[in-house]
Design a protein around this motif. Structure first.
Motif, mmCIF file in Angstrom:
data_model
loop_
_atom_site.group_PDB
_atom_site.id
_atom_site.type_symbol
_atom_site.label_atom_id
_atom_site.label_comp_id
_atom_site.label_asym_id
_atom_site.label_seq_id
_atom_site.Cartn_x
_atom_site.Cartn_y
_atom_site.Cartn_z
ATOM 1 N N TYR A 132 0.940 -1.446 0.311
ATOM 2 C CA TYR A 132 -0.484 0.028 0.349
ATOM 3 C C TYR A 132 0.400 1.468 0.297
ATOM 4 O O TYR A 132 0.407 1.884 -0.482
ATOM 5 N N ILE A 133 2.046 0.927 0.440
ATOM 6 C CA ILE A 133 2.777 2.576 0.735
ATOM 7 C C ILE A 133 3.525 2.811 0.028
ATOM 8 O O ILE A 133 3.148 3.656 -1.199
ATOM 9 N N GLU A 243 -9.596 -9.825 9.814
ATOM 10 C CA GLU A 243 -8.945 -8.896 9.623
ATOM 11 C C GLU A 243 -7.774 -7.895 10.278
ATOM 12 O O GLU A 243 -7.897 -6.806 10.905
ATOM 13 N N LYS A 244 -6.525 -8.566 10.007
ATOM 14 C CA LYS A 244 -4.924 -7.920 10.242
ATOM 15 C C LYS A 244 -5.015 -6.477 9.689
ATOM 16 O O LYS A 244 -4.727 -5.701 10.170
ATOM 17 N N VAL A 245 -5.545 -6.311 8.494
ATOM 18 C CA VAL A 245 -5.295 -4.898 7.703
ATOM 19 C C VAL A 245 -6.434 -4.556 7.534
ATOM 20 O O VAL A 245 -7.265 -4.856 6.654
ATOM 21 N N LYS A 246 -6.620 -3.408 8.018
ATOM 22 C CA LYS A 246 -7.857 -2.634 7.289
ATOM 23 C C LYS A 246 -7.105 -0.862 6.735
ATOM 24 O O LYS A 246 -6.850 -0.480 7.095
ATOM 25 N N GLU A 271 -14.458 4.621 1.656
ATOM 26 C CA GLU A 271 -15.096 2.677 1.631
ATOM 27 C C GLU A 271 -13.982 2.660 2.390
ATOM 28 O O GLU A 271 -12.513 3.326 3.142
ATOM 29 N N ILE A 272 -14.052 0.900 3.467
ATOM 30 C CA ILE A 272 -12.810 0.368 4.015
ATOM 31 C C ILE A 272 -12.801 -0.751 3.855
ATOM 32 O O ILE A 272 -13.754 -1.497 3.327
ATOM 33 N N VAL A 273 -11.388 -0.694 3.241
ATOM 34 C CA VAL A 273 -11.517 -2.252 3.067
ATOM 35 C C VAL A 273 -9.999 -3.407 3.822
ATOM 36 O O VAL A 273 -9.298 -2.404 4.459
ATOM 37 N N ALA A 274 -10.895 -4.281 3.739
ATOM 38 C CA ALA A 274 -10.247 -5.118 4.914
ATOM 39 C C ALA A 274 -9.162 -6.164 3.695
ATOM 40 O O ALA A 274 -10.031 -7.590 3.234
ATOM 41 N N PRO A 275 -7.717 -6.308 3.292
ATOM 42 C CA PRO A 275 -7.880 -7.524 2.414
ATOM 43 C C PRO A 275 -7.526 -9.103 2.955
ATOM 44 O O PRO A 275 -7.427 -9.001 4.273
ATOM 45 N N ASN A 276 -7.825 -9.600 1.852
ATOM 46 C CA ASN A 276 -7.814 -11.313 1.873
ATOM 47 C C ASN A 276 -6.180 -11.106 1.687
ATOM 48 O O ASN A 276 -4.847 -10.800 1.376
#
Ligand SMILES: NC(=O)c1ccc[n+]([C@@H]2O[C@H](COP(=O)([O-])OP(=O)(O)OC[C@H]3O[C@@H](n4cnc5c(N)ncnc54)[C@H](O)[C@@H]3O)[C@@H](O)[C@H]2O)c1
Length: 348
Positions: A132-133, A243-246, A271-276
């Motif tokens: 993401y960064i 959901e370790k990352v949101k 939106e809030i996204v919690a990736p697989n």
């Protein structure tokens, strides 16, 4: 490959398990100067070969993992590297930057792999945040804030800073691709002689501020990091099972003024996204990466340089903590502060 694990106390058996699970080791040797610890690991993993003396083991191994107390890392890793064997040293690499530099030099001179067990760098949620960064989704990072607290085991040889902060530092160095240049830290020894709670502020050359709250004294376990950027914000919570990352499409923008003196902020909530995320255990990924590096001669992601950078940042924070939170510049080119090293040894 024949692999040895030195130190079978609390953490060592996890490394033994990971080495077994790689299915890539012909033989796994385990060494501990405690007969009880050695007997316990053999009961748990009957396939391993117990050895009481480290010297009897090293020559029979291609690679050795060191999971002994931090104060012993330098001497043990040095012995292994001098024999030209690959070594994975648990975090932190050493107790001073002089020791860490020497281990790097020895690895170079003996053409041996030196890797440091900064496990979180191999963890899928941490790698997702890096993505993401790197891809610009987070935008310019303003600050990072993390809490790593629980009712933790009080270590005998090191304070909470040297025990817990290596995790946050390795994550920060990996995410930001940069080292902090300045630190201010405060801490307190609440139970016993060594600080068991600390608050540390690291400053990066880009202006990013990172706050670390670390403690062995807390009623519940927190492993939570917030990253705030110009385009989005995220929470990495390692205790969250699903959901370790949101990723939050949230932020505040300063509007271009239309008239002189106008100052307007616009708030964005999307939106809030919690990736697989890949569910593979980080320690298994780390073990496989180590064996890859041993086989191919590739440089580990968490190499001696990263180990040294973490130790430099820890040393500077120790120095600041002892002077009541005074700012300490972190100079990556200079020699260590002599009295600091003496103090570390005294504490030990
Ligand atoms: N990566 C992680 O998440 C993580 C987690 C916990 C601990 N660790 C690290 O693992 C290392 C070990 O920590 P621990 O909590 O297991 O310590 P521990 O005290 O529980 O175990 C250390 C073991 O090493 C043995 N030992 C000490 N000196 C020895 C020597 N010279 N030769 C052979 N055996 C020796 C001791 O007998 C003991 O059994 C530390 O560096 C710690 O920072 C890493």
């Amino acid at each position: 490959l024949n692999v040895g694990v030195i130190g079978c106390g609390y953490w060592g058996p996890n490394l033994v398990r990971s080495m077994v699970e790689t299915n890539r080791c012909d033989q796994i040797f385990c060494c501990d100067r405690s007969k009880t610890a050695l007997a316990k690991v053999v009961r748990r993993f009957p396939c391993v070969c117990p050895v009481e003396r480290m010297d009897d083991m090293i020559d029979r191994c291609d690679a050795v993992v060191v999971a002994t107390p931090v104060m012993t890392h330098y001497e043990i890793a040095k012995t292994i590297l001098l024999r030209g064997k690959a070594v994975l040293v648990e975090k932190p690499l050493a107790i001073s930057c002089t020791q860490a530099r020497e281990l790097m030099e020895l690895a170079d001179a003996n053409n041996a792999t030196l890797m440091v067990g900064h496990t979180f760098v191999y963890s899928p949620p941490v790698r997702k945040v890096k993505e993401y960064i790197r891809t610009g989704i987070v935008g310019d990072i303003y600050f990072v804030s993390s809490s790593r607290v629980n009712l933790g085991i009080h270590q005998k040889d090191i304070n909470v800073l040297w025990d817990l902060a290596p995790h946050d530092l390795s994550i920060l160095l990996y995410w930001l691709g940069d080292n902090p240049c300045r630190v201010s830290a405060i801490g307190r020894a609440c139970v016993g002689a060594l600080p068991d709670v600390a608050n540390i502020h690291y400053y990066f050359p880009s202006g990013i501020l990172a706050n670390l709250e670390i403690s062995w004294l807390a009623p519940s376990k927190l492993r939570r990091t917030v990253v705030v950027g110009s385009r989005s914000m995220l929470i990495y919570d390692d205790t969250n099972v699903t959901e370790k990352v949101k990723l939050y499409d949230k932020g505040v923008d300063l509007k271009t003024p239309e008239s002189f003196g106008e100052y307007q902020l616009s708030y964005r909530t999307g939106e809030i996204v919690a990736p697989n995320l890949d569910g593979t255990e980080p320690l298994l990924l780390e073990a496989n990466h180590f064996l890859d590096c041993v086989e191919t001669g590739a440089q580990p992601e968490t190499d001696g340089q990263m180990g040294l950078d973490v130790v430099l940042a820890l040393e500077a924070a120790s120095h600041s903590m002892r002077s009541g939170g005074r700012f300490v510049e972190i100079d990556y080119s200079s020699a260590p502060v002599p009295e600091l090293m003496l103090e570390e040894r005294r504490i030990a």
